[in-house]
Design an enzyme around this catalytic site. Structure first.
Site, PDB file in Angstrom:
ATOM      1  CE  LYS A 127      -4.233  -1.793   0.386  1.00  0.00           C
ATOM      2  NZ  LYS A 127      -5.436  -1.487  -0.399  1.00  0.00           N
ATOM      3  CG  ASP A 186      -4.181  -0.443  -3.999  1.00  0.00           C
ATOM      4  OD1 ASP A 186      -4.147   0.655  -4.587  1.00  0.00           O
ATOM      5  OD2 ASP A 186      -5.000  -1.042  -3.077  1.00  0.00           O
ATOM      6  CD  GLU A 191      -5.667  -3.016  -6.464  1.00  0.00           C
ATOM      7  OE1 GLU A 191      -6.677  -2.998  -5.979  1.00  0.00           O
ATOM      8  OE2 GLU A 191      -4.983  -3.964  -6.172  1.00  0.00           O
ATOM      9  CG  ASP A 207      -9.547  -1.636  -5.869  1.00  0.00           C
ATOM     10  OD1 ASP A 207     -10.922  -1.874  -5.837  1.00  0.00           O
ATOM     11  OD2 ASP A 207      -9.098  -1.466  -4.628  1.00  0.00           O
ATOM     12  CE  LYS A 244     -10.681  -4.570  -3.200  1.00  0.00           C
ATOM     13  NZ  LYS A 244     -10.281  -3.455  -2.387  1.00  0.00           N
TER      14      LYS A 244
END
Length: 336
Positions: A154, A178, A204, A229, A251
């Protein structure tokens, strides 16, 4: 059929930080659809970023209890359609019900869910392990605590490249990064060659959801693939991502469950997009559902239950990125 609700406040092993904030616990609601001696389980996490709370989800389900318990269906997809008018704007709750229905349908058939769909477990992708934003020392400690072949890192700080360079000194594992909408197009294009040299597989969601012009530029100029995402939440978003991203991260809770997720995967393939399924910080109930989609995926991020200190459920087992399925029908999930 009976509806049973099981709320939990999941404690994380470590404080988890992303560009949007930090947390030490994750509230979640496990939904059980009971048919005689058989039960199917689904899950929805309470995520304030998406306006969710356990209390609100329980209230919604209680209001729909009569309809849920009196519904007659054989295929989970039919139950999804029955509930769609009531839950079209509440995909988290719809997801929990839909996953529970798919689990129950496969248990009724006496087979694992992937086989109920006609799939086989061949050439499955490894799942990454997520390292949240922290000091470099903390991030290294987390990697050393959980050695893994693929990490999702992250990012979203003012020293992101330095973080990746520092982490690379401690592992040969592949990286995925991400940015959670924290970068600009110019940053992304400039960072991509450096990240590629550091064995980063893809980036991402580098830009905000509304920056379509920026994403078109990144899609054209980036030397690394970019995966949507936040820009790919519901079914119509897949078409909107074509020409802006090289792939989509689906998701289940954002799209409304396994039923729409499978349609999204099929549509993404038709558009020549790579397909990833991601998770929230959730128990093994939600993670087990993701596992049955593995034969359809290029990438997967299903480490949510691995980030927990206390686990209220069982499901699949994940070791060194490899997913091991339990024997038995349905998703394999159950409450402890």
């Amino acid at each position: 059929m009976e509806l049973h609700l099981h709320p939990f406040n999941l404690q994380l092993r470590h404080t988890f930080r992303i560009a949007h904030g930090a947390r030490t616990h994750q509230p979640t609601l496990i939904v059980e659809l009971r048919d005689g001696e058989l039960s199917g389980f689904g899950e929805a996490t309470a995520t304030s970023y998406y306006g969710q709370s356990v209390e609100k989800m329980q209230e919604t389900l209680e209001q729909l209890r009569s309809k849920i318990e009196s519904s007659q269906w054989e295929k989970a997809e039919d139950f999804w359609e029955i509930m769609r008018p009531d839950l079209e704007t509440n995909p988290f709750v719809q997801c929990a019900l839909d996953v529970a229905a798919h689990d129950l349908a496969a248990r009724r058939a006496g087979v694992p869910l992937y086989r109920h769909w006609g799939l086989e477990l061949t050439e499955l992708p490894l799942t990454n392990y997520t390292i949240g934003i922290a000091s470099v020392e903390e991030m290294v400690a987390k990697m050393e605590e959980t050695p893994w072949p693929v990490y999702k890192i992250k990012l979203g700080t003012d020293h992101d490249l330095e973080i990746i360079r520092a982490l690379r000194e401690h592992t040969d594992a592949a990286f995925r990064v991400d940015a959670n909408c924290a970068w600009t197009a110019e940053q992304t294009i400039a960072l991509a060659p450096e990240l590629k040299a550091l064995n980063v597989e893809f980036i991402e969601q580098p830009l905000g959801m509304d920056d379509r012009a920026g994403m078109a530029l990144v899609h054209r100029e980036s030397v690394l693939p970019v995966i949507a995402d936040e820009s790919c939440q519901r079914e119509p978003d897949v078409d909107r991502c074509a020409g802006l991203f090289h792939g989509v991260n689906i998701k289940l809770m954002k799209c409304g469950g396994l039923t729409p997720a499978r349609r999204m995967i099929e549509r993404a393939r038709s558009l020549k997009l790579r397909v990833m399924v991601g998770c929230m910080t959730e128990s093994s109930v939600g993670i087990a559902a993701i596992a049955h989609l593995l034969p359809l995926l290029d990438y997967v991020d299903m480490d949510g239950a691995l980030l927990l200190k206390d686990e209220p459920a069982t499901g699949v087992c994940i070791e060194n990125g490899v997913v091991h399925f339990v024997d038995g029908p349905g998703t394999g999930a159950s409450l402890r």
